[in-house]
Each structure stands twice: as C-alpha cells, then as structure tokens.
Design a protein around this motif. Structure first.
Motif: not given
Length: 822
Positions: A621-626, A684-696, A729-737
C-alpha cells in the motif's frame, strides 16, 4: 563518483567511434494513382524495428541493413499495402517510387505498421504529434489523452495506466531502460522528461498484457526508438518555457551518423499562477546524443549518452486561498520564511553491439550505466490565519473575512541526499524461421543506493504543538513548554547493494487459414533479486484473429502473470526500517479487445476497444502526495483493477489525424488490518474493519480529445486542441472516500507556417533555402482557467476541527513558440 561516471560515458563514446554494421540508404516518394503525394505513409522493414513515415510531399528516407535480403513494406490508411524485396550494397543510396491504390480494407498508418501487429496489445504512435501538442510537461503528454492513461498534473511527465501508479510503467529508449528521479515530491521539482521529442523516430505503447520480452512492471511499456539520420538536418525551438536545439547528420561515406539534442527548460512563467507567491527559480538542462558508425556487414555498435541537471530553488513569500461552499466559505492567509533548494542530476551511458550472424539470426549486447545524485534541502516556516467569509447573498461585504477561526504555524525541515548507481549488461537474440519469430534475452544489474535522510515537521495550532499522530501532547502544556513534539520525524542513513538477474524466451507465429489470419505468441520470463533471494517466473500468452470478411476487424486476447520486484522506495517502511523480506507485487492480467477499420464521409477511421481485469496480490500500500509516492514497506494488501476503454481516431478533418477516447475503470484493495473508529452521540465507540477500498489511483472515468484542424485553402494556419477530463481521485483510505475535484483542462495551440522550404520564395533565395520550415505558434495553457487540485494542506481551527486547504495547479498562461527546421 560523479567524475568517474562522466569519464566512463566519455570512454564509451570514444570506443563507439571505431566500430559498428554496414547499412544502405533507401529514399523514395509515395503517391496515389493520381500522383498525389501521401503524407504519413508508413515505410518499414519487415521483421525489424526500423521504420519511418513520408512527409507532406510523399518523400521518405530510411537507413536499412545492407548485403542481405530485406522486405520493405509500404502502407497507408485506406490503401493497399505493397512489399518490395531488396538487397542493397553497403553505402548504396537506392531510390524507390511507390504508387498505392485505394482498397476496401484499410490499415491505420499511425497506430500500426504491419498487419500482424494489430494482433497484439501494443500500438504504434506518430511521434510528430508530440511536437504539436501544446504542453508544459513533455513528450509523455501525447499519451495522456489515450483511454488507458490518466494524469491529473500538467507539470509532470508521469502518468498512471489502468489503476497503476507512476512506478509501474516501463520506459525504454533503444532497448535501454530509463529511470526517473526518486526523491521528487512535487511536480515543480521534476524537470524534463528523458525523452527528447526532436530525436524520436518510433513510438510503441502497450497498456497491459505485453510480451515476455519487456521487463518486470505491472502496468505499461513505452518503447522509444531514436532516429538514425540519413542526411544533415536539425531543429531549433524557443518559447517562454525554454529552448531546444537538435542537430543530426551523416558522414560523407555514410558510415558515421549522429543525432544530438540540447534542451533548456524553465517553468517560472507558469508557476507564477500558483496561489503561493514567491521567487520560483527552476533551471532544467539536458544533453543527449545517439551515434552510430558502420564498419562491416556483421557488426553494428551504437552509443546513447545523456546528462541532465534539474535544479529547483524556491523562496516562498505568502499565499491566499479561498475555498468552500455557499454554507461554509473559508479563506486562509499564509506567510512564509525560509527557502527550498533541490537538485536532481542524472547521467546515462549505453554502448550497444548488434551482431547479425545471418539473415535469420540477430543478437544484441548492451552495456549501460546510470548514475543519479539527488538532494533535497529546505527550511520553510509558515504561519496561517484561517478566516470565515461573509456568505450572505446581497451583503455589501460578501466574500470578505468576518471572523478569525484559526491561527497556527508549521516548520518543515529536510536535508536528504541520495546517490544511486545501476550498471547493467543485457543480451538479446532474435531468430526467424518460417512463420516463427523466436526472441530471447538475459540481463544482469548491479545496483547501489546510498541514502541519507534528515527530515522533520513541526505543526503548531492554536498555541500548542501536535504530536506524531496529530493529537495534542497535553502533558507538555504548559509545564514542559520548552519541549516541542514533532509531527513527523525521519532520520536515517542506509546503504543497499544488490544484484538482479532476469531472462526471457518467447515465440510468436502467424498462420493464414481459410477463415482468416491467426497469430499466437507465448513466453516465459524469469527474475531473481539477491536482496530478498526471491525467484520469479512469469508466463505470458497472446492471440489474435483477423477473419476473412467484408469488414476489416481484428480480435485479440492476452493474459499472463506479471511480477514487479521492489526497486528502492518500496523496501522502506513508514518507521524507516528496511524490509528484507519484501516480496514482488504481482498481478494476473486478462485483456480482450479488437479494432474495426472503416470509412466515414469517404475518409478512414479506426475504432479500438479493450476490456481488462487484473487481480493483484502481495501489494505494497502507498499514499500519493502531489507526485511523491510513500510506500508502507510491507506486502499488506490484495486488490483488483478492471475497466473498459474505447478510442476512435481518423481523419475528422481531411489529411489530419485526431482522436476521441473514453475509459471507465475501478481499482480497489483490501489492506490487512485497516480499520477506523466510529464514535456515536451516546459516547459509545465501534471499531470498524474495512475490506475493499478504492486505491489512490481510482479514477473512475477518463475522457480525452486530441483534435487537429486547419483553414481550408490556407493550410499554413493550423490549430491543435488537447482536452482532458478525469473524475476525482481519493483523498483518503476509506470505504467511500472524499475525492479531489475532477481534473479538467483544455490546452490550445494555433500555428502559422512562416516559411515552407520548398516554396518558390525559399528556393530562389540562398539564405532561406537552408530551412525546411519555420512555424510560429501561440499556445494557451488551461484555456478556461480551471483551478485543479493536486493535494491538501491540513490546518486546525480553535475548535479542534481540521480543514483541508486545496493546493491548486497552474492557471491560464499564454506562450509564444518559434520552431525552425533545417
């Protein structure tokens, strides 16, 4: 070390001036049955990567092998193809007049040379288009309007292909792999593309499903051939962005040939449209030469040399950016101290020996070296004031600041240095027997990287500093206020030495059946890297079928396993540690498509469609900045990329080529262990694990147009439009970024030919007869002045809310360009 590399390049050049293979020169004219010259007719040597196109007078020149039987194939869109069998003496100049007749079945001239090539995934592009496209970036901009290619940065020559990132693209010049700068983090720093458009004779591009002969990357191949000249010539171009000079020629005995270019580029003029004002000082230089010398009918040597220096200095002053919506309009004022100094220097030298055993067997031996010296040095102090704007319609103060909601500062520091050295020895073989063409090869690389990084960021918001995870360090306030936590710290020294071995073998053949032409090719590729002791095998297969029917259609299919071993950036984790167990990223690819050649309005067109699916595993995995790619350093994810593409090109305007392209694509990944926490109103706080998310690189829709036109009966006035559209393009790693705004850009060029070297005016005057053509162009970059986003700067207000301030790309600029050919 730098002097040693330069000395090696000079030594290789001197050695290359003593030996190479004998050739002959083929000249001629291509015209139709009415003696009308055919512009852009293709002339190629069957079975060799040698070819050219005719000029507007139908004239062509081509350097061909001597003392052997060669088949010269001449083709033109909507005309029958002709083949000529020749055997020329060394140094002979042979003239060939070719008359072509219109045919019902037509063959595109700019995409494909031989009919069998239509069975594969690679397309042949016209290099002259790269000289016509109004561009800031460089040669690669001619690719960005193709359906499989996406780019959201006009300052950069880098591009994404079918969901891959910039590092997944192979680039070859005369069979030598080209490396890009490694430490570049913004497109302003990047400088020039390696490829010199003035020196190019052939361009082949494959967006996936390529053959085993090409290297170990997952996305694409760009294969460039530099020209072997047959006579003296050159070009000069000058504009507000820089100057290019190119000279080529051949000795009197036609044994020695040279093709040399010198380029200077500065983007200071266009950087003046950015929100951040200051003293921009980009200085980019590049020198290239490609030389050959023939001494026998068996051996040919060639030398390719390059030296480039890209320097980017910047002293920021202030910035004002407004953004938001009708419900929340914001403005940030930033004031800077400090400066940035970056230097990226590269040298490449390659000596190639081509040995022709007989008419069926060719071999190449390539010795090359690449050296890079890169440095980043900056200390930038920024102070910001975040204000709300008056958004009340009808107010006298509409758009003015009405309240300050945030104040803060940040300090960025870096002293990063990289020395990279890659030495390579490569062997290639090609044997033809019957309908079979067998290719094989092997390559050894020795790679060294010496990297020193000293980088840290401090962020101060509303009077206190943010720690490394973005949370305030409460224990430091106010008792230990002299201790300032850093938001990011990266301090390390690393040295990497490694060896790579790779080899391939492939066979392809063409069978003519009663039902049509059927082609099949298959191959294996092998790779070993001493760094992680990983051995890889990549099988690849491609097929094509052209049925015997009234319609000129071709169907093709390719599949294979593609591995991409890590190079340098991928092996380093986010905490700075080195992962010696890193594995190659891999993908299974399936590509199916076809093309249909037809006539409309009495003019030729070609429709190309492709669908693909890539299953990817061992992804890093990676992030892109510029343009900076920051890898996580571990094989943590699996994913896929799939899409559909279409392109139609042809003579929308008689005598010119234009195209429209569209692509839909989706790429996603499942990162191991990624999650987020959801806090509800009741606490209350839930921990939500992600499956498939859009790549950068998940750009869902991509649309491109390149269009040429001229004034009827006044063809010396021409216009070129390059239009690009890509969804955000996606700004963040999320299900619906959240996503950046869509990239939209139109560049316009208007050209006037001031001199035609074959006109009566030029031929009757001694001075002007030395010039082939002189053109003057007016270019308008970002015609409708759209603010495209490239990244965000994050700030916090007094309530602890975080805002992403968009960093915009360049605005509208006018450029005047003079182009002279002699």
């Amino acid at each position: 070390m730098k002097l040693k590399i330069i000395f090696n390049i000079i030594a290789l050049f001197l050695v290359s001036s003593f030996s190479f293979s004998q050739t002959a020169t083929l000249t001629g004219i291509v015209h139709d049955s009415k003696s009308k010259a055919l512009h852009y007719a293709n002339i190629s040597v069957v079975g060799h990567s040698i070819g050219t196109t005719s000029d507007k007078k139908g004239y062509f020149e081509l350097i061909v092998p001597a003392s052997i039987d060669i088949n010269i194939e001449v083709s033109y869109l909507s005309f029958e193809t002709k083949t000529f069998l020749l055997n020329l003496n060394p140094g002979e100049v042979f003239n060939l007049e070719v008359e072509l007749y219109e045919a019902a079945n037509i063959l595109p001239s700019t995409d494909i040379v031989a009919s069998s090539d239509r069975h594969g995934t690679a397309v042949r592009l016209n290099p002259e288009i790269s000289l016509k496209i109004p561009t800031i970036g460089g040669f690669e901009d001619m690719l960005k309007s193709l359906p499989s290619v996406s780019s959201n940065n006009e300052l950069s020559s880098q591009y994404s292909v079918r969901g891959g990132n910039f590092d997944e693209n192979l680039v070859f010049v005369n069979d030598i792999e080209i490396f890009r700068p490694i430490l570049v983090r913004s497109s302003q720093q990047e400088g020039m593309s390696f490829i010199n458009s003035d020196m190019v004779s052939g361009v082949v591009f494959s967006a996936g499903g390529f053959e085993a002969q090409y290297g170990d990357k997952m996305s694409s191949v760009l294969d460039i051939k530099y020209r072997k000249p047959s006579q003296f010539g050159g070009s000069l171009s000058a504009s507000l962005l820089g100057t290019n000079v190119h000279v080529e020629g051949v000795s009197k005995n036609h044994l020695f040939r040279y093709n040399t270019g010198l380029r200077y580029k500065t983007t200071k003029y266009v950087l003046g449209t950015l929100d951040t004002e200051g003293n921009y000082d980009p200085q980019f230089f590049d020198f290239q030469t490609y030389c050959t010398y023939d001494v026998s009918d068996k051996l040919e040597l060639s030398f390719l040399g390059n030296a480039s220096s890209n320097v980017f200095n910047f002293i920021p002053e202030d910035r004002a950016t407004s953004w938001g919506t009708l419900n929340e309009a914001l403005k940030i004022m930033m004031y800077f101290e400090g400066q940035e100094k970056n230097k990226f220097q590269n040298t490449t030298g390659a000596l190639t020996a081509k040995y022709k055993k007989n008419k069926n067997l060719d071999m190449k031996f390539i010795l090359s070296s690449y050296y890079a010296l890169e440095q980043e040095a900056f200390d930038i102090l920024g102070q910001y004031y975040l204000n709300e704007l008056d958004k009340q319609l009808g107010s006298d103060n509409l758009g003015d600041s009405v309240a300050n909601i945030g104040i803060g500062s940040y300090l960025n520091h870096a002293r990063n240095y990289l020395n990279a050295y890659v030495t390579s020895f490569k062997y290639l073989g090609n044997y033809k027997t019957g309908n079979h063409s067998i290719l094989w090869g092997a390559q050894y690389n020795y790679e060294t990287f010496d990297y020193s990084v000293h980088e840290w960021n401090m962020i101060d918001s509303a009077g206190y500093s943010l720690g490394s995870y973005g949370y305030s360090q409460q224990e430091l306030i106010p008792e230990n206020r002299d201790i300032v936590p850093l938001f990011l710290t990266d301090i390390d020294n690393m040295k990497i030495y490694s060896n790579r071995l790779n080899a391939f073998i492939q066979d392809s053949y063409l069978i003519k059946l009663d039902a049509g032409e059927f082609s099949m090719g298959g191959g294996l590729r092998f790779n070993y890297w001493s760094f992680n002791h990983e051995f890889l095998i990549s099988p690849r297969l491609n097929m094509g079928f052209k049925p015997n029917c009234k319609r000129d259609v071709v169907f093709r299919f390719s599949t294979g396993l593609y591995h991409q071993p890590a190079f340098f950036k991928e092996i380093r984790r986010l905490d700075g540690s080195i992962n010696r167990d890193i594995k190659a990223q891999s993908s299974y690819q399936i590509v199916a498509g076809g093309d249909y050649v037809f006539k409309a309005w009495g003019r030729p067109f070609k429709l190309v469609t492709e669908a693909y699916y890539k299953y990817m595993y061992n992804l890093i995995p990676y992030d892109i900045d510029n343009v900076r790619i920051k890898y996580y350093g571990d094989n943590l994810s699996r994913g896929y990329s799939m899409g559909f593409e279409a392109k139609i090109n042809g003579e929308f305007v008689p005598g010119t080529e234009s195209w429209f392209s569209v692509a839909v694509m989706q790429t996603q990944e499942d990162i191991e262990g990624d999650f987020y926490r959801q806090k509800y109103a009741d606490g209350t706080v839930d921990t939500i694990y992600l499956d498939m998310i859009p790549r950068p690189t998940d750009q869902r829709l991509n649309f491109g147009i390149f269009f040429q036109d001229y004034i009827p009966k006044h063809e010396t006035w021409q216009a070129y439009i390059n239009l690009l559209f890509g969804t955000g393009l996606p700004v963040e790693k999320a299900k619906e970024p959240a996503r950046f705004t869509a990239y939209r850009r139109i560049d316009l060029g208007i050209s006037k030919q001031l001199l035609d070297g074959e006109s009566q005016f030029a031929t009757s005057r001694k001075f002007w007869s030395n010039f082939k053509s002189i053109w003057l162009s007016l270019e308008v970059f970002n015609l409708i002045d759209i603010k495209n986003e490239i990244s965000y700067t994050y700030v916090t207000d007094i309530r602890g809310w975080q805002y992403g301030v968009p960093n915009y790309l360049t605005g509208r600029r006018f450029n005047l360009k003079l182009m002279v050919k002699f």
